[in-house]
Design a protein around this motif. Structure first.
Motif, PDB file in Angstrom:
ATOM      1  N   VAL A   1      -3.299  -9.864  -4.440  1.00 34.54           N
ATOM      2  CA  VAL A   1      -2.699 -10.531  -3.288  1.00 34.54           C
ATOM      3  C   VAL A   1      -2.704  -9.525  -2.136  1.00 34.54           C
ATOM      4  O   VAL A   1      -2.324  -8.362  -2.313  1.00 34.54           O
TER       5      VAL A   1
ATOM      6  N   SER B   1       1.155 -26.251   1.542  1.00 37.58           N
ATOM      7  CA  SER B   1       2.452 -25.961   0.908  1.00 37.58           C
ATOM      8  C   SER B   1       3.507 -25.752   1.970  1.00 37.58           C
ATOM      9  O   SER B   1       3.191 -25.327   3.095  1.00 37.58           O
TER      10      SER B   1
ATOM     11  N   VAL C   1       6.118 -14.437   1.632  1.00 38.60           N
ATOM     12  CA  VAL C   1       5.210 -15.293   0.851  1.00 38.60           C
ATOM     13  C   VAL C   1       4.336 -14.423  -0.051  1.00 38.60           C
ATOM     14  O   VAL C   1       4.221 -14.674  -1.257  1.00 38.60           O
TER      15      VAL C   1
ATOM     16  N   TYR D   1       7.594 -21.255  -4.165  1.00 36.40           N
ATOM     17  CA  TYR D   1       6.702 -20.106  -4.367  1.00 36.40           C
ATOM     18  C   TYR D   1       5.993 -20.208  -5.718  1.00 36.40           C
ATOM     19  O   TYR D   1       4.811 -19.899  -5.844  1.00 36.40           O
ATOM     20  N   THR D   2       6.752 -20.634  -6.733  1.00 37.13           N
ATOM     21  CA  THR D   2       6.153 -20.749  -8.070  1.00 37.13           C
ATOM     22  C   THR D   2       5.041 -21.790  -8.064  1.00 37.13           C
ATOM     23  O   THR D   2       3.947 -21.550  -8.586  1.00 37.13           O
TER      24      THR D   2
ATOM     25  N   ASN E   1       6.314 -12.834  -2.992  1.00 37.96           N
ATOM     26  CA  ASN E   1       6.774 -13.799  -3.996  1.00 37.96           C
ATOM     27  C   ASN E   1       5.627 -14.424  -4.777  1.00 37.96           C
ATOM     28  O   ASN E   1       5.737 -14.630  -5.981  1.00 37.96           O
ATOM     29  N   VAL E   2       4.539 -14.702  -4.093  1.00 36.82           N
ATOM     30  CA  VAL E   2       3.373 -15.254  -4.806  1.00 36.82           C
ATOM     31  C   VAL E   2       2.852 -14.206  -5.799  1.00 36.82           C
ATOM     32  O   VAL E   2       2.559 -14.523  -6.953  1.00 36.82           O
TER      33      VAL E   2
ATOM     34  N   LEU F   1      -2.601 -21.751  -6.453  1.00 34.79           N
ATOM     35  CA  LEU F   1      -3.657 -20.781  -6.129  1.00 34.79           C
ATOM     36  C   LEU F   1      -4.436 -20.365  -7.370  1.00 34.79           C
ATOM     37  O   LEU F   1      -5.658 -20.257  -7.349  1.00 34.79           O
TER      38      LEU F   1
ATOM     39  N   PHE G   1       3.274 -22.716  -5.586  1.00 35.46           N
ATOM     40  CA  PHE G   1       2.140 -22.233  -4.793  1.00 35.46           C
ATOM     41  C   PHE G   1       1.303 -21.233  -5.610  1.00 35.46           C
ATOM     42  O   PHE G   1       0.066 -21.264  -5.570  1.00 35.46           O
ATOM     43  N   ALA G   2       1.997 -20.359  -6.350  1.00 37.01           N
ATOM     44  CA  ALA G   2       1.270 -19.398  -7.208  1.00 37.01           C
ATOM     45  C   ALA G   2       0.442 -20.154  -8.244  1.00 37.01           C
ATOM     46  O   ALA G   2      -0.707 -19.799  -8.517  1.00 37.01           O
TER      47      ALA G   2
END
Ligand SMILES: Nc1ncnc2c1ncn2[C@@H]1O[C@H](COP(=O)(O)OP(=O)(O)OP(=O)(O)O)[C@@H](O)[C@H]1O
Ligand SMILES: [Mg+2]
Length: 379
Positions: free
Chosen positions: A239, A317, A139, A348-349, A142-143, A355, A351-352
């Motif tokens: 991150v 998520s 995670v 992942y996209t 990827n984020v 955030l 979630f990014a």
């Protein structure tokens, strides 16, 4: 405002500073030396009475280099051009001179307060697995890679596992330096030094990896926190890949705007996620802690509502289970989110974006194209 006062023969200076409505405490020359340490907790400002001193103390320059947000107000015998220039070169923010009045001190402290940026913590994201091996580093990597794609050269990934962390492997990085090199040399840490320690990985993402050598020393939370703070001033996004069983690291997440507890769908991990999220909430506040599920299997006996019930908060998520894709990405050293054609990559996209608040542009397919757009324009 907390102000430390390095007084000299003028015993009334500290009373004048207190008269400005700030919390003032006396500071000795030794105390000034302590503040010049990389991990030292800083007051908002230091008032230095330079009237009895000759040269400006070198500690002041060290404090301004290591802790640029600490304001320094210097009391000079007179506003002499050469003296003021020397003070400015040492990084002093404000100078006042004889006769020192409460009004002048007040105005100078006000200007220092106005220069202080609001604490920046919105753009630091900490990722912690509720148990080992459940996919937390996946995670984090990827984020971070997606944030860096959305805003090129914006993102630093810090592996806070002091030794043998995996973030570097996920990015096929061949780093020369690690988090331990950074923490061992905090006395000379500044933006340039940090940049010289981080590695730019193949995908463009910057990385401060874990150490590949065993380390016997442990670092205090203030030191780790200072490093994260510096990272967040230098990079748009930071991150953090956080080890769940290192209390020092768990105590150094003050800069993190969002702390993400990663769970999956087995009872032990879900219980552990609830406990971890609860402890982090107590330490950092409810609005900063969130729970996600990774390796999500829609057919599992334990669904999202059951996880939410046990952890006592909504799951924000869900990242689907896709072992072949996750494993292939790990083996190739390229974060899978960068090649966005699986549901996992899309999650992942999303979630990014969630955030960072970076909104999705309308996809090409959603835009009216060709004849349709022409007809739309005519109507
Ligand atoms: N969404 C996913 N679907 C399937 N497999 C996954 C998924 N995410 C991660 N994995 C796999 O799970 C394994 C562990 O992943 P990862 O190293 O990210 O876990 P971790 O929680 O960071 O582990 P550790 O506790 O060792 O730090 C890897 O083989 C990875 O490819
Ligand atoms: Mg990991």
């Amino acid at each position: 405002m907390n102000v430390s006062v390095l007084a000299s023969s003028d015993k009334h200076l500290i009373d004048l500073v207190r008269g400005c409505g700030v919390h003032a405490t006396p500071l000795s020359v030794d105390g000034l030396g302590t503040l010049a340490q990389p991990a030292a907790r800083q007051p908002d400002a230091i008032v230095v009475d330079q009237r009895d001193h000759g040269a400006i103390l070198p500690e002041i320059m060290a404090i301004k280099r290591l802790h640029p947000l600490t304001g320094v107000l210097m009391v000079l015998p007179r506003l002499d051009g050469a003296l003021v220039l020397e003070a400015m070169r040492a990084g002093v923010n404000e100078c006042v001179a004889e006769p020192v009045t409460r009004e002048e001190l007040y105005n100078a402290l006000q200007r220092i307060a106005a220069q202080r940026p609001a604490p920046k913590r919105g753009d630091v994201f900490a990722i912690i697995g509720a148990k080992g091996g459940i996919g937390a580093t996946t995670v984090a990597v990827n984020v971070a890679a997606m944030l860096n794609k959305l805003r090129p050269s914006s993102t630093l990934l810090i592996d806070l596992h002091m030794t043998y962390g995996d973030a570097g492997v996920f990015l096929a990085a061949e780093p020369r330096f690690s988090i331990v090199d950074a923490l061992e040399h905090m006395d000379r840490m500044d933006a340039t030094f940090l940049r010289s320690l981080v590695t730019q990985t193949k995908s463009g993402l910057h990385l401060l990896p874990s150490s590949e050598r065993a380390v016997s020393v442990s670092f205090d939370a203030a030191r780790v926190q200072t490093l994260i703070g510096l990272g967040s001033r230098e990079f748009g996004y930071v991150v953090l890949d956080v080890p769940r069983n290192d209390p020092t690291v768990l105590d150094s997440l003050e800069s993190a705007g969002t702390i993400v507890v990663v769970a999956n769908q087995d009872v032990a991990t879900v219980r552990s996620a609830g406990r971890l999220a609860g402890a982090l909430e107590q330490r950092y506040g409810k609005d900063r802690v969130t729970v996600v599920i990774t390796r999500f299997d829609a057919t599992s006996e334990i669904g999202q509502p059951q996880v939410e019930r046990v952890v006592g908060r909504p799951v924000t998520s869900v990242f689907p289970n896709n072992y072949p894709v996750a494993l292939a990405a790990l083996n190739s050293g390229r974060p899978l989110a960068l090649d966005n054609h699986t549901k996992l990559a899309a999650a992942y996209t999303d979630f990014a974006r969630q955030l960072s608040g970076i909104r999705a542009e309308r996809s090409e397919s959603a835009k009216p194209s060709g004849l349709l757009s022409f007809l739309g324009g005519r109507r």
